[in-house]
Design an enzyme around this catalytic site. Structure first.
Site, short mmCIF file in Angstrom:
data_model
loop_
_atom_site.label_atom_id
_atom_site.label_comp_id
_atom_site.label_asym_id
_atom_site.label_seq_id
_atom_site.Cartn_x
_atom_site.Cartn_y
_atom_site.Cartn_z
CE1 TYR A 1 -36.31 38.66 -57.91
CE2 TYR A 1 -35.94 36.58 -56.77
CZ TYR A 1 -35.63 37.47 -57.77
OH TYR A 1 -34.62 37.17 -58.65
CE LYS B 1 -43.97 4.95 -52.15
NZ LYS B 1 -45.32 4.45 -51.83
C1 LIG Z 1 -45.58 4.30 -50.48
C2 LIG Z 1 -46.34 3.14 -49.93
C3 LIG Z 1 -46.07 2.68 -48.63
C4 LIG Z 1 -45.18 3.42 -47.65
O1 LIG Z 1 -45.88 4.56 -47.18
P1 LIG Z 1 -45.24 5.51 -46.04
O2 LIG Z 1 -46.34 6.45 -45.73
O3 LIG Z 1 -44.07 6.18 -46.68
O4 LIG Z 1 -44.86 4.63 -44.93
C5 LIG Z 1 -46.70 1.51 -48.22
N1 LIG Z 1 -47.57 0.86 -49.04
C6 LIG Z 1 -47.87 1.30 -50.27
C7 LIG Z 1 -48.85 0.56 -51.11
C8 LIG Z 1 -47.28 2.47 -50.76
O5 LIG Z 1 -47.60 2.92 -51.97
#
Ligand SMILES: *Cc1c(COP(=O)(O)O)cnc(C)c1O
Length: 356
Positions: free
Chosen positions: A252, A34
């Site tokens: 800065y 994702k």
């Molecule tokens: C993003 C997500 C994962 C993966 O999580 P990681 O910590 O990146 O391994 C798995 N299950 C769900 C429902 C998620 O939203």
């Protein structure tokens, strides 16, 4: 010459990390890609894993459609499910699997004309209390899904709130809440932290994300300990080298004063590239193969590094911000965030260079 800032992407390491997840148990592994593959490029990730991934998981139907549009044939799970009736129809047409986390989604489904059956994963909240139906409401949801001839209940899934923490008591509690129940279909529970901790006995499909990119979410286990290799190496180079006297300040806000006569290297990277502005003095930066420290504030296009102990450093010397030599989890911790965010915030200004 172009700006030396770039992100190298080593796809063989993505496959290596995927196999690490696979090694844990004989479970199926859906690669979570994702949010543009955690900033690595969603389609590129899917292509790199297309020979071996059991499936992919994305957040929304739009992301799943993009994968189908790019010719990805594997199963795809949408973790947030359909937002409306039209998305149910799109899922059905393109054989996209949907999480169902709320009764509203079944109402939307009732308003949809499905061209084919849709495989659904019932999302149950076992303690995260973000998305998911309550454990006590699961049987009714399961009955409703199973009574719908357009739907196939594929798995029951849940997500952990604290599997990254060294104190595993709530993680164990969530596991127990899920595995104590008699479910009519198999379970999908593990995220990366849970995979790194060995997965859950009895689950069928694991859903690792961050570990595939070579980063460990666990506060007590480093990526190296877990046998993971970074996919991304963020590189730049020195664009200026100059000396300052003890007491001179740099950058800065004059937040850093040289404790001794020092040599400063200026690196062509800043928060405009996605390097975190909150990385403090002391954050590791590798210059010409040697570990150095960031000093002073991060600017939009530049950072300053103490290179007093790297006399061979010159304008043009290579710099690594994270990757093979600098652990992104360490940079993230010092900047008060997590590697997930650093990856996702890398900006479009940074060219991505694909390596095998
Ligand atoms: C993003 C997500 C994962 C993966 O999580 P990681 O910590 O990146 O391994 C798995 N299950 C769900 C429902 C998620 O939203």
């Amino acid at each position: 010459m172009t700006r030396p800032t770039r992100a190298l992407l080593k796809w063989s390491n993505l496959r290596h990390n995927y196999r690490k997840a696979r090694e844990v148990t004989s479970h199926e592994v859906y690669a979570v890609i994702k949010s543009d593959g955690y900033g690595h490029g969603m389609v590129a990730c899917a292509n790199a894993l297309s020979g071996e991934a059991d499936g992919f998981a994305v957040a929304c139907v739009d992301e799943a459609l993009k994968l189908r549009g790019a010719g990805i044939r594997q199963p795809i799970l949408v973790l947030e499910g359909a937002y409306d009736a039209e998305e149910w129809e799109q899922a059905s047409e393109h054989h996209i699997q949907l999480a169902v986390h709320h009764p509203q989604q079944l109402k939307d489904r009732a308003a949809a004309e499905l061209s084919d059956e849709v495989a659904v994963w019932l999302k149950v909240s076992s303690g995260m209390n973000r998305l998911g139906v309550k454990l006590e409401d699961a049987p009714e949801m399961i009955a409703r899904i199973r009574n719908d001839r357009g739907l196939i209940l594929r798995h029951v899934m849940s997500h952990f709130a604290t599997s990254d923490e060294a104190d595993t008591s709530f993680y164990e509690e969530q596991k127990r809440r899920m595995t104590d129940h008699a479910w009519p279909v198999s379970l999908s529970l593990s995220n990366s932290a849970s995979v790194i901790r060995g997965g859950v006995t009895g689950e069928k499909v694991m859903r690792p994300g961050i570990m595939l990119y070579g980063s460990s979410p666990c506060e007590d286990i480093t990526a190296r300990d877990a046998g993971l290799k970074p996919v991304m190496t963020l590189q730049s180079a020195l664009i200026s080298v100059h000396d300052v006297k003890a007491g001179d300040t740099v950058g800065y806000g004059c937040t850093w004063a040289a404790p001794r006569n020092s040599r400063i290297g200026v690196v062509a990277i800043g928060y405009g590239d996605g390097y975190p502005r909150h990385a403090p003095t002391g954050t590791p930066v590798n210059v010409a193969g040697k570990l150095c420290q960031l000093v002073g504030r991060v600017s939009m296009d530049m950072i300053t590094v103490d290179i007093t102990d790297v006399p061979e450093a010159r304008i043009g010397s290579p710099v690594e911000l994270w990757g093979e030599l600098v652990d992104i989890d360490e940079v993230a911790r010092l900047a008060g965030t997590i590697s997930y965010e650093l990856y996702c915030r890398l900006t479009q200004r940074v060219p991505r260079i694909n390596l095998q």
